[in-house]
Design an enzyme around this catalytic site. Structure first.
Site, PDB file in Angstrom:
ATOM      1  N   GLY A   1       0.828  -1.215   0.000  1.00  0.00           N
ATOM      2  CA  GLY A   1       0.000   0.000   0.000  1.00  0.00           C
ATOM      3  C   GLY A   1       0.858   1.259   0.000  1.00  0.00           C
ATOM      4  N   ASP A   2       1.926   1.248   0.776  1.00  0.00           N
ATOM      5  CA  ASP A   2       2.821   2.422   0.831  1.00  0.00           C
ATOM      6  C   ASP A   2       3.488   2.637  -0.529  1.00  0.00           C
ATOM      7  OD1 ASP A   2       2.176   2.261   3.500  1.00  0.00           O
ATOM      8  OD2 ASP A   2       4.025   1.219   4.049  1.00  0.00           O
TER       9      ASP A   2
HETATM   10  N1  LIG Z   1      -1.348 -10.462  -4.191  1.00  0.00           N
HETATM   11  C1  LIG Z   1      -1.086  -9.393  -4.947  1.00  0.00           C
HETATM   12  N2  LIG Z   1      -0.919  -9.559  -6.291  1.00  0.00           N
HETATM   13  C2  LIG Z   1      -0.684  -8.501  -7.088  1.00  0.00           C
HETATM   14  N3  LIG Z   1      -0.614  -7.222  -6.628  1.00  0.00           N
HETATM   15  C3  LIG Z   1      -0.773  -7.005  -5.308  1.00  0.00           C
HETATM   16  C4  LIG Z   1      -1.016  -8.077  -4.385  1.00  0.00           C
HETATM   17  N4  LIG Z   1      -1.122  -7.546  -3.140  1.00  0.00           N
HETATM   18  C5  LIG Z   1      -0.958  -6.209  -3.277  1.00  0.00           C
HETATM   19  N5  LIG Z   1      -0.770  -5.879  -4.570  1.00  0.00           N
HETATM   20  C6  LIG Z   1      -0.632  -4.525  -5.158  1.00  0.00           C
HETATM   21  O1  LIG Z   1      -0.415  -3.554  -4.151  1.00  0.00           O
HETATM   22  C7  LIG Z   1      -1.544  -2.665  -4.051  1.00  0.00           C
HETATM   23  C8  LIG Z   1      -1.820  -2.351  -2.601  1.00  0.00           C
HETATM   24  O2  LIG Z   1      -2.044  -3.571  -1.911  1.00  0.00           O
HETATM   25  P1  LIG Z   1      -3.058  -3.736  -0.701  1.00  0.00           P
HETATM   26  O3  LIG Z   1      -2.726  -5.040  -0.061  1.00  0.00           O
HETATM   27  O4  LIG Z   1      -4.448  -3.561  -1.188  1.00  0.00           O
HETATM   28  O5  LIG Z   1      -2.687  -2.480   0.228  1.00  0.00           O
HETATM   29  P2  LIG Z   1      -2.314  -2.400   1.779  1.00  0.00           P
HETATM   30  O6  LIG Z   1      -0.882  -2.873   1.876  1.00  0.00           O
HETATM   31  O7  LIG Z   1      -2.473  -0.955   2.119  1.00  0.00           O
HETATM   32  O8  LIG Z   1      -3.279  -3.296   2.506  1.00  0.00           O
HETATM   33  C9  LIG Z   1      -2.682  -3.378  -4.775  1.00  0.00           C
HETATM   34  O9  LIG Z   1      -3.626  -2.467  -5.305  1.00  0.00           O
HETATM   35  C10 LIG Z   1      -1.919  -4.140  -5.867  1.00  0.00           C
HETATM   36  O10 LIG Z   1      -1.557  -3.273  -6.936  1.00  0.00           O
HETATM   37  O1  LIG Z   2       1.658   2.508  11.670  1.00  0.00           O
HETATM   38  P1  LIG Z   2       0.925   1.202  11.498  1.00  0.00           P
HETATM   39  O2  LIG Z   2      -0.496   1.358  11.104  1.00  0.00           O
HETATM   40  O3  LIG Z   2       1.119   0.296  12.707  1.00  0.00           O
HETATM   41  O4  LIG Z   2       1.587   0.464  10.263  1.00  0.00           O
HETATM   42  C1  LIG Z   2       2.965   0.211  10.248  1.00  0.00           C
HETATM   43  C2  LIG Z   2       3.277  -0.940   9.361  1.00  0.00           C
HETATM   44  O5  LIG Z   2       2.783  -0.678   8.074  1.00  0.00           O
HETATM   45  C3  LIG Z   2       3.804  -0.815   7.094  1.00  0.00           C
HETATM   46  O6  LIG Z   2       4.236   0.488   6.789  1.00  0.00           O
HETATM   47  C4  LIG Z   2       3.291  -1.538   5.886  1.00  0.00           C
HETATM   48  O7  LIG Z   2       2.102  -0.898   5.427  1.00  0.00           O
HETATM   49  P2  LIG Z   2       1.294  -1.377   4.158  1.00  0.00           P
HETATM   50  O8  LIG Z   2       1.465  -2.871   4.052  1.00  0.00           O
HETATM   51  O9  LIG Z   2      -0.111  -0.925   4.423  1.00  0.00           O
HETATM   52  O10 LIG Z   2       1.872  -0.666   2.978  1.00  0.00           O
HETATM   53  C5  LIG Z   2       4.930  -1.573   7.771  1.00  0.00           C
HETATM   54  O11 LIG Z   2       6.177  -1.215   7.301  1.00  0.00           O
HETATM   55  C6  LIG Z   2       4.748  -1.218   9.233  1.00  0.00           C
HETATM   56  O12 LIG Z   2       5.122  -2.274  10.057  1.00  0.00           O
END
Ligand SMILES: Nc1ncnc2c1ncn2[C@@H]1O[C@H](COP(=O)(O)OP(=O)(O)O)[C@@H](O)[C@H]1O
Ligand SMILES: O=P(O)(O)OC[C@H]1O[C@](O)(COP(=O)(O)O)[C@@H](O)[C@@H]1O
Length: 303
Positions: A248-249
């Site tokens: 997500g980041d």
């Molecule tokens: N299993 C996956 N396969 C392909 N792309 C992924 C997958 N997981 C995450 N991504 C990519 O990363 C983006 C953010 O992932 P997501 O898991 O929805 O966000 P977060 O880390 O904030 O929960 C997705 O929109 C997609 O583009």
């Molecule tokens: O500040 P929070 O909500 O505890 O999240 C921190 C965690 O999220 C992350 O930034 C990862 O976030 P995403 O998977 O949503 O991109 C990790 O590096 C970290 O451990």
């Protein structure tokens, strides 16, 4: 200039076990310590995309020094405030599935909080400030409100990636972008979301509440981009997921980085999805080469 603000950085301790036995002795198959915390991840991917940025926030103790050293080696420009308590360690347990255990974060004293706000005096109109992640409990739930006020006073735009009431309260201040995943979106409205149509309905509510652009990520299902002009879907490429922490980041970095370079929303969306997926398919965060490789595989269609 783009600034990332990480109030609650972490070392992400990624631990892989063959079979998790709760209550028993487990041995690690593999482990990896990475600098983490949402804004820090955004900065590392922006650097890969060669987008100038500066990472700001709180670091403390031996864990804070580990992160600082890592960022220095990657030539990431930073200006962290050093606090007396240790930066947290977040556990990311891989056991076929991914289980996360995130720390609450260090104690931040009032003087330290004030000193961070003083650092934000560098902001100018045209800057973009990315406010990402949780807030250490001792800072108080309203700390993002204070940072948003500083952004508004300076004429800087802001992006906010957090959850719950901090996100809700930020919306009337017109963030450039918010990026909940579909679970966070459902939680925000206290509903369960089953369909794409429902995601669009609730995503539009964020737009109506003030956000300029809304990205709702859906992991392997790609993402929806909701704007005044329309609603767009992007697929996620297929691949083997190695470590989706930071996907997500990475998406935020891809979006904001490309938008700041080109002003093109669709290219920014494409770059966001490519960056997120490149991270999901890597052990560490995405590198530039992999993002470029995935970019042509992202198809965007109007919904
Ligand atoms: N299993 C996956 N396969 C392909 N792309 C992924 C997958 N997981 C995450 N991504 C990519 O990363 C983006 C953010 O992932 P997501 O898991 O929805 O966000 P977060 O880390 O904030 O929960 C997705 O929109 C997609 O583009
Ligand atoms: O500040 P929070 O909500 O505890 O999240 C921190 C965690 O999220 C992350 O930034 C990862 O976030 P995403 O998977 O949503 O991109 C990790 O590096 C970290 O451990």
């Amino acid at each position: 200039m783009i600034y990332t603000v990480t109030l609650n950085p972490s070392i992400d301790y990624i631990v892989e076990v063959e079979d998790l036995r709760l209550g028993g002795l487990n041995r690690m198959k593999r482990d990896l310590k990475l600098p983490g915390g949402k804004g820090i991840n955004v900065s590392r991917v922006l650097n890969q995309l060669e987008v100038q940025n500066k990472a700001i926030g709180f670091l403390g103790g031996f864990t804070g020094r580990y992160i600082e050293e890592w960022l220095r080696k990657e030539s990431i420009s930073s200006d962290f405030l050093f606090v007396s308590d240790d930066t947290r360690i977040n556990i990311k347990l891989k056991h076929g599935d991914e289980t996360e255990i995130n720390g609450a974060g260090p104690v931040i004293r009032d003087t330290e909080a004030e000193a961070l706000l003083q650092k934000m005096a560098v902001l100018n109109a045209g800057d973009v400030v990315i406010l990402s992640g949780s807030v250490p409990p001792s800072l108080g739930a309203d700390f993002y409100d204070k940072l948003i006020s500083v952004c508004k006073e300076s004429g800087a735009e802001f992006v906010i990636d957090t959850t719950g009431s901090a996100l809700k309260k930020a919306l009337p201040h017109q963030p450039l972008l918010v990026k909940p995943n579909h679970h966070e979106l459902a939680e925000l409205f206290g509903v369960t979301i089953q369909t794409k149509e429902e995601i669009i309905t609730y995503g539009r509510k964020l737009l109506e509440a003030g956000a300029k652009h809304v990205l709702v990520s859906m992991a392997g299902e790609g993402a929806l981009f909701i704007t005044e002009q329309g609603v767009y879907h992007a697929n996620a490429p297929k691949g083997t997921v190695k470590n989706s922490v930071g996907a997500g980041d990475s998406m935020i970095a891809g979006f904001v980085g490309t938008f700041s370079l080109t002003g093109d929303l669709m290219e920014a969306f494409r770059s966001g999805v490519a960056s997120g997926s490149a991270t999901a398919f890597s052990d560490d965060l995405a590198d530039r080469e992999f993002i470029e490789q995935l970019r042509p595989l992202i198809n965007i269609s109007e919904v």
